[in-house]
Enzyme design. Sequence first.
Site, PDB file in Angstrom:
ATOM      1  N   CYS A 258       0.822  -1.150   0.087  1.00  0.00           N
ATOM      2  CA  CYS A 258       0.095   0.070   0.070  1.00  0.00           C
ATOM      3  C   CYS A 258       1.056   1.197  -0.040  1.00  0.00           C
ATOM      4  O   CYS A 258       1.560   1.728  -0.955  1.00  0.00           O
ATOM      5  CB  CYS A 258      -1.066  -0.029   1.242  1.00  0.00           C
ATOM      6  SG  CYS A 258      -2.409   0.684   0.649  1.00  0.00           S
ATOM      7  N   PHE A 303      -4.464   7.321  -3.241  1.00  0.00           N
ATOM      8  CA  PHE A 303      -3.274   7.752  -4.129  1.00  0.00           C
ATOM      9  C   PHE A 303      -2.945   6.588  -4.892  1.00  0.00           C
ATOM     10  O   PHE A 303      -3.378   5.560  -4.581  1.00  0.00           O
ATOM     11  CB  PHE A 303      -2.320   8.492  -3.288  1.00  0.00           C
ATOM     12  CG  PHE A 303      -2.692   9.699  -2.870  1.00  0.00           C
ATOM     13  CD1 PHE A 303      -2.154  11.039  -3.348  1.00  0.00           C
ATOM     14  CD2 PHE A 303      -2.941   9.692  -1.416  1.00  0.00           C
ATOM     15  CE1 PHE A 303      -2.491  12.074  -2.865  1.00  0.00           C
ATOM     16  CE2 PHE A 303      -3.303  10.968  -0.865  1.00  0.00           C
ATOM     17  CZ  PHE A 303      -3.193  12.080  -1.595  1.00  0.00           C
ATOM     18  N   HIS A 348      -3.846  -5.191   0.262  1.00  0.00           N
ATOM     19  CA  HIS A 348      -3.382  -5.723   1.796  1.00  0.00           C
ATOM     20  C   HIS A 348      -3.312  -7.165   1.869  1.00  0.00           C
ATOM     21  O   HIS A 348      -4.341  -7.636   2.044  1.00  0.00           O
ATOM     22  CB  HIS A 348      -4.464  -4.998   2.653  1.00  0.00           C
ATOM     23  CG  HIS A 348      -4.334  -3.635   2.701  1.00  0.00           C
ATOM     24  ND1 HIS A 348      -3.427  -3.228   3.789  1.00  0.00           N
ATOM     25  CD2 HIS A 348      -4.701  -2.617   2.147  1.00  0.00           C
ATOM     26  CE1 HIS A 348      -3.397  -1.723   3.806  1.00  0.00           C
ATOM     27  NE2 HIS A 348      -4.105  -1.350   2.826  1.00  0.00           N
ATOM     28  N   GLU A 350      -2.532  -8.701   4.221  1.00  0.00           N
ATOM     29  CA  GLU A 350      -2.688  -9.164   5.683  1.00  0.00           C
ATOM     30  C   GLU A 350      -4.273  -9.439   5.775  1.00  0.00           C
ATOM     31  O   GLU A 350      -4.646  -9.894   6.775  1.00  0.00           O
ATOM     32  CB  GLU A 350      -1.797  -8.384   6.616  1.00  0.00           C
ATOM     33  CG  GLU A 350      -2.753  -6.951   6.953  1.00  0.00           C
ATOM     34  CD  GLU A 350      -2.832  -5.864   5.888  1.00  0.00           C
ATOM     35  OE1 GLU A 350      -2.082  -6.084   4.811  1.00  0.00           O
ATOM     36  OE2 GLU A 350      -3.420  -5.065   5.772  1.00  0.00           O
TER      37      GLU A 350
HETATM   38  N1  LIG Z   1      -3.604   2.067   3.008  1.00  0.00           N
HETATM   39  C1  LIG Z   1      -2.500   2.856   2.646  1.00  0.00           C
HETATM   40  O1  LIG Z   1      -1.272   2.497   3.128  1.00  0.00           O
HETATM   41  C2  LIG Z   1      -2.881   4.020   2.091  1.00  0.00           C
HETATM   42  C3  LIG Z   1      -1.685   4.882   1.175  1.00  0.00           C
HETATM   43  C4  LIG Z   1      -2.015   6.091   1.128  1.00  0.00           C
HETATM   44  N2  LIG Z   1      -2.210   6.980   2.273  1.00  0.00           N
HETATM   45  C5  LIG Z   1      -3.232   6.306   0.051  1.00  0.00           C
HETATM   46  O2  LIG Z   1      -4.342   6.877   0.569  1.00  0.00           O
HETATM   47  O3  LIG Z   1      -3.072   6.032  -0.852  1.00  0.00           O
END
Ligand SMILES: NC(=O)CC[C@H](N)C(=O)O
Length: 373
Positions: A258, A303, A348, A350
Amino acid sequence: MNARAQAALVLEDGRVFRGAAYGAQGRSLGEAVFCTGMTGYQETLTDPSYHGQIVVQTAPQIGNTGWNDEDDESSKIWVNGYVVRDPARTPSNWRSRRTLDEELVRQGVVGIAEVDTRSLTRHLRELGAMRAGVFSGDALGTVDEMVAEVLASPKMEGADLAGQVTTPKPYVVPAEGETRFRVVALDLGIKSNTPRQMVKRGIEVHVLPSSASLEEVLAIEPDGVFLSNGPGDPATTTHATELTKQVLGREIPLFGICFGNQVLGRALGLGTYKMRYGHRGINIPVIDVATKSVAITAQNHGFALEGEPGQRFESPFGAAQVSHYCANDGAVEGLRAFDVPAFSVQYHPEAAAGPHDAAPLFDDFVSLMEKRS
Ligand SMILES: NC(=O)CC[C@H](N)C(=O)O
């Protein structure tokens, strides 16, 4: 049920949804984002990646299984505010210790219920995630006053939030059984289930604060480095990106998820951009370019990295590829470097909450470390 106090969700474009106070009363400001998961609200609320955001649950019934003492993904609820449609009146689950409403009150999280969350989701889908405020009880003002407060609040673009959620001190999560590898996990907002996935595979996990220096990383003599998920705009991650470049230069096996995927991408020379409304849910299809197989994944990001599905590019660390992409919209979902031992995914593995399709990625990380040892 006692009548709830009045509340309003106010968006920065002036749209107002009226509802009833839920959780603590007062005011919360943040970026309104929607999450389509039908289960896993406890994991969502305690995921540090949601820091700075007001989470809208698209699914109508929330709170049905109450709040337990086992499923937290960190030490507290991180969302700024919470928006639901129809909160459970009588939660039912053998592990439940209290209602979601009680837990929100206990942690001072201001929420709103009785909102048409499907209509709100369509609004955010068409116009994009935007700043918002939840106002209830004494904090309710005129629409103009509330919109002005929302417009004065910080935007998610440019928000540097990892330092606000990271562990203040390093800690170690011991391997289960024989210790096969030592890994440094850079905590940009790590969820508890991530070290749990690693220790099951014989990895001793050294979790370091987001400000850790290369010397602090090398002092642990790691077999691998892991970059966690986390909140905020990846364009602000100068320190983590520089550290990643130094780790890549030393050819230490590296795995990112992520936010970690975005950091690896930036270290490899890719840009990041803000998506219109992001991916947040537990059934998001991702295609692996190498095998053409689809994984149904848990995601939470606003993002994304610039790039095309399957695109190969030259980085300062040799050849690399956009290895995974989203079947819904083609967004970059993973990277693989060919000349240094590094890979990452935007989703993710996990999976807390979510399907387990991506769990074998932790085995891939182990294989990468086996090859180097
Ligand atoms: N879950 C995350 O790691 C999000 C990554 C980043 N903050 C985004 O919004 O894209």
